[in-house]
Design an enzyme around this catalytic site. Structure first.
Site, PDB file in Angstrom:
ATOM      1  N   TYR A 104      -3.358 -26.341  14.744  1.00 16.71           N
ATOM      2  CA  TYR A 104      -2.728 -27.706  14.978  1.00 16.71           C
ATOM      3  C   TYR A 104      -2.945 -27.926  16.689  1.00 16.71           C
ATOM      4  CZ  TYR A 104       0.799 -31.179  15.882  1.00 16.71           C
ATOM      5  OH  TYR A 104       1.153 -32.599  16.447  1.00 16.71           O
ATOM      6  N   GLU A 189      -3.580 -36.459  17.630  1.00 14.40           N
ATOM      7  CA  GLU A 189      -3.150 -35.205  16.829  1.00 14.40           C
ATOM      8  C   GLU A 189      -4.457 -34.719  16.158  1.00 14.40           C
ATOM      9  OE1 GLU A 189       0.723 -34.413  14.591  1.00 14.40           O
ATOM     10  OE2 GLU A 189      -0.941 -34.925  13.021  1.00 14.40           O
TER      11      GLU A 189
END
Ligand code: GDP
Ligand code: MN
Length: 377
Positions: A104, A189
């Site tokens: 991530y 993101e």
């Protein structure tokens, strides 16, 4: 805020060379089959619903296919979905990559620190909210210095990336930082960021564009959140105005008092339909303008709940009385006022001269408005 669908986010990624799987968007099963038939999307492939909600992986909105027939079946089943209240109109088809690990990374704004922040975690592929805080690394970025080697090296360490992959990560973070800074994003993101051999590939893209920069981005005009025509006028006039489903108009000042007023009306069985936050103005003309806008929403009754501060009670009263005079008699509505604070006495006198009584108690005034709409009081 403008939240971009994955494929639009990936378009921005491509512009700055964030590595992506090969892929293309389709709007029908035929089109999807055509993309694999022509080799534009290699098999096996991933088929993903292009909706704004997350959790598609778990929710059956991401499917895999190894043959053209499977592509057709998966495409039509996903295109028939209503995912978390959103109809699926577009799907993204991408080559299916062999993933070694899911990571991530994101850049967003840390509002408390008033700086951009780089967030990294080796636990990608699940919603970041569900990851243990100790496994999430946060680094504030100096907006003037931009992203530096130090932050990238620390991210590599946190993500467990070494060798060639570390070089790939270095370039990817630079590219992602550019998307964030140059495209006026408030969030970029990648979840999951996949480790594929010694490459890193962005399998997902979540991009939110900052509303205050919308004047620089006419390209998003069509996908911007739906505003009602009155909300659109209000926005142009810089009036904080929101239309809901109910029938009571609420005029208050400051977000806190406005929200509290909506709550109190609900508490007494009322149904707030449109609200207007006067904020801090001291111009009766501005108050009148806002009030006339509210009148156009045709509320059944209006509740004026003002706590005079910068916005003085007499300013509001003056603007209100002036605007009331402009509303044609057959379009008028009952109005309950509760004004307190700065210049209260003058405000109450102005209202009284126009036949409006200010009710000092919040409970009684709220109940009176609800009663005026024929609701429970
Ligand atoms: P989200 O659940 O809405 O965030 O959708 P994602 O784009 O993150 O996809 C969900 C999951 O699908 C990912 O975590 C991956 O496990 C899987 N996935 C997506 N693309 C690929 C791919 O190219 N190859 C493989 N093996 N899995 C993928
Ligand atoms: Mn994801």
């Amino acid at each position: 805020m403008v939240k971009l669908a994955e494929w639009r986010g990936k378009q921005l990624f491509r512009k700055y060379d964030v590595p992506l799987p090969r892929g293309a968007v389709a709007r029908s099963a035929d089109e999807a089959a055509g993309l694999v038939g022509s080799g534009k999307v290699p098999l096996p492939c991933v088929i993903k619903a292009q909706v704004l909600a997350g959790g598609r992986g778990k929710g059956g909105a991401v499917k895999f296919a190894s043959t053209p027939e499977e592509v057709r079946t998966a495409a039509s089943s996903i295109l028939g979905l209503e995912f978390k209240g959103e109809k699926v109109r577009e799907i993204l088809l991408e080559e299916k990559l062999p993933i070694a690990r899911e990571l991530y990374v994101s850049f967003t704004l840390d509002r408390a620190a008033r700086d951009p922040i780089l967030i990294a975690s080796a636990r990608g592929g699940v919603e970041i909210e569900s990851v243990d805080d100790r496994e999430i690394d946060r680094q504030l970025i100096d907006p003037f210095a931009g992203l530096t080697g130090y932050e990238k090296r620390r991210a590599a360490k946190v993500l467990g990336i070494t060798g060639n992959a570390a070089k790939s990560l270095d370039r990817l973070l630079d590219a992602l930082w550019k998307v964030f800074a140059l495209e006026d994003a408030e969030l970029v993101e990648i979840n999951p960021l996949a480790v594929v051999g010694d490459r890193l590939v962005a399998l997902d893209a979540k991009v939110i564009i900052e509303d205050d920069a919308s004047f620089r981005h006419p390209e998003y005009a069509e996908i911007r959140d739906d505003r009602t025509p009155l909300e659109e006028i209000a926005r142009e006039k810089q009036i904080a105005f929101v239309q809901l489903d109910g029938n009571i108009g609420v005029i208050a000042n400051g977000a806190g008092l406005t929200m509290a007023t909506l709550d109190v009306l609900k508490e007494f069985g009322g149904n707030p339909g449109v609200f207007l936050d006067l904020g801090g103005t001291d111009d009766p003309a501005k108050v009148a303008e806002a009030f006339l806008l509210m009148a156009q929403a045709k509320p059944k009754a209006v509740f004026l709940n003002i706590f005079g501060g910068v916005t003085k009670c007499d300013t509001v009263a003056r603007g209100l009385v002036e605007a009331m005079g402009q509303v044609p008699p057959h379009e008028r509505f009952p109005l309950v006022a509760r004004i307190r604070g700065n210049h209260e006495t003058e405000g109450i006198a102005i209202l009284r001269a126009a036949g409006i009584t200010s009710v000092p108690s919040l409970k009684e005034s709220a109940q009176a408005v609800v009663a005026a709409t024929g609701g429970r009081a």
